[in-house]
Design a protein around this motif. Structure first.
Motif, PDB file in Angstrom:
ATOM      1  N   GLU A 133     -84.292 -63.115  36.498  1.00 47.79           N
ATOM      2  CA  GLU A 133     -84.784 -62.526  37.744  1.00 47.79           C
ATOM      3  C   GLU A 133     -84.447 -63.406  38.952  1.00 47.79           C
ATOM      4  O   GLU A 133     -84.152 -62.897  40.029  1.00 47.79           O
ATOM      5  N   LEU A 134     -84.456 -64.728  38.763  1.00 52.49           N
ATOM      6  CA  LEU A 134     -84.070 -65.635  39.833  1.00 52.49           C
ATOM      7  C   LEU A 134     -82.643 -65.350  40.283  1.00 52.49           C
ATOM      8  O   LEU A 134     -82.345 -65.358  41.487  1.00 52.49           O
ATOM      9  N   CYS A 135     -81.770 -65.089  39.345  1.00 53.32           N
ATOM     10  CA  CYS A 135     -80.391 -64.754  39.697  1.00 53.32           C
ATOM     11  C   CYS A 135     -80.345 -63.547  40.626  1.00 53.32           C
ATOM     12  O   CYS A 135     -79.631 -63.553  41.633  1.00 53.32           O
ATOM     13  N   HIS A 136     -81.104 -62.519  40.290  1.00 58.49           N
ATOM     14  CA  HIS A 136     -81.121 -61.325  41.144  1.00 58.49           C
ATOM     15  C   HIS A 136     -81.587 -61.672  42.560  1.00 58.49           C
ATOM     16  O   HIS A 136     -81.020 -61.194  43.543  1.00 58.49           O
ATOM     17  N   GLU A 145     -75.965 -57.372  36.019  1.00 58.54           N
ATOM     18  CA  GLU A 145     -76.624 -57.787  34.773  1.00 58.54           C
ATOM     19  C   GLU A 145     -75.785 -58.820  34.027  1.00 58.54           C
ATOM     20  O   GLU A 145     -76.320 -59.778  33.472  1.00 58.54           O
ATOM     21  N   TRP A 146     -74.461 -58.632  34.018  1.00 57.51           N
ATOM     22  CA  TRP A 146     -73.563 -59.614  33.404  1.00 57.51           C
ATOM     23  C   TRP A 146     -73.731 -60.960  34.096  1.00 57.51           C
ATOM     24  O   TRP A 146     -73.849 -61.998  33.447  1.00 57.51           O
ATOM     25  N   ASP A 147     -73.763 -60.943  35.421  1.00 64.00           N
ATOM     26  CA  ASP A 147     -73.937 -62.160  36.209  1.00 64.00           C
ATOM     27  C   ASP A 147     -75.281 -62.813  35.892  1.00 64.00           C
ATOM     28  O   ASP A 147     -75.359 -64.036  35.709  1.00 64.00           O
ATOM     29  N   ALA A 148     -76.330 -62.021  35.799  1.00 61.88           N
ATOM     30  CA  ALA A 148     -77.671 -62.561  35.524  1.00 61.88           C
ATOM     31  C   ALA A 148     -77.749 -63.171  34.123  1.00 61.88           C
ATOM     32  O   ALA A 148     -78.411 -64.203  33.931  1.00 61.88           O
ATOM     33  N   ARG A 149     -77.074 -62.564  33.148  1.00 63.90           N
ATOM     34  CA  ARG A 149     -77.066 -63.137  31.790  1.00 63.90           C
ATOM     35  C   ARG A 149     -76.359 -64.497  31.781  1.00 63.90           C
ATOM     36  O   ARG A 149     -76.838 -65.451  31.159  1.00 63.90           O
TER      37      ARG A 149
END
Length: 167
Positions: free
Chosen positions: A76-79, A99-103
């Motif tokens: 969630e921090l990535c978002h 979502e790929w970036d957040a993973r």
């Protein structure tokens, strides 16, 4: 054996170093939330983030283990740090990219490579040790180690190909 960090890994590592986060024990969700002025809430619901003006919050699923909550936090921090827009209103391909970036962000932020260099990658208990030290699931540790090994293998292959081509 050469590991090449991705641009995202470098971005995260630079932010950690600037914030004096230098070891696994420094990676505290409370500390990182405070650095970014993010409130953390625990609720019996799927993890998510909220932004309303200057107010930022991450909701972590209270039904999950602390390790899972930690991974939820970084996802969630990535978002919050890297993405814009509401996923429900964007094309599927763009949502999948976020979502790929957040993973990947989660993998790199929970276990930055610069903190892993002193570990023995031949240790049969490596996954267990990393999960314990970085307070994440063994599944995430396994993915991270596989990512590192693929990176090193790819770099070794590229060096061998380049040497073969020039000689």
């Amino acid at each position: 054996m050469v590991y090449t960090a991705t641009a995202l890994e470098d971005w995260i590592s630079q932010r950690y170093i600037k914030s004096r986060i230098q070891s696994a024990s420094d990676i505290s969700i409370e500390r990182i939330a405070m650095i970014h002025n993010i409130f953390i809430n625990f609720r019996e619901m799927p993890a998510r983030y909220d932004i309303h003006g200057r107010y930022k919050a991450i909701v972590l699923d209270a039904r999950c283990s602390p390790e899972e909550q930690r991974e939820q936090f970084f996802h969630e921090l990535c978002h919050i740090l890297r993405h814009v827009g509401h996923q429900t209103m964007m094309p599927a391909a763009f949502r999948e990219l976020q979502e790929w970036d957040a993973r990947h962000f989660t993998m790199y932020a929970t276990m930055p490579y610069f903190m892993l260099v002193d570990y023995d990658f031949e240790n049969p208990y490596l996954i267990h040790d990393l999960a314990f030290d970085f307070d994440v699931t063994e599944q995430l540790c396994q993915k991270r180690i596989e990512h590192i090994q693929r990176n090193i293998m790819t770099n070794s292959f590229m060096v061998a190909e380049r040497n073969h081509y020039f000689f």
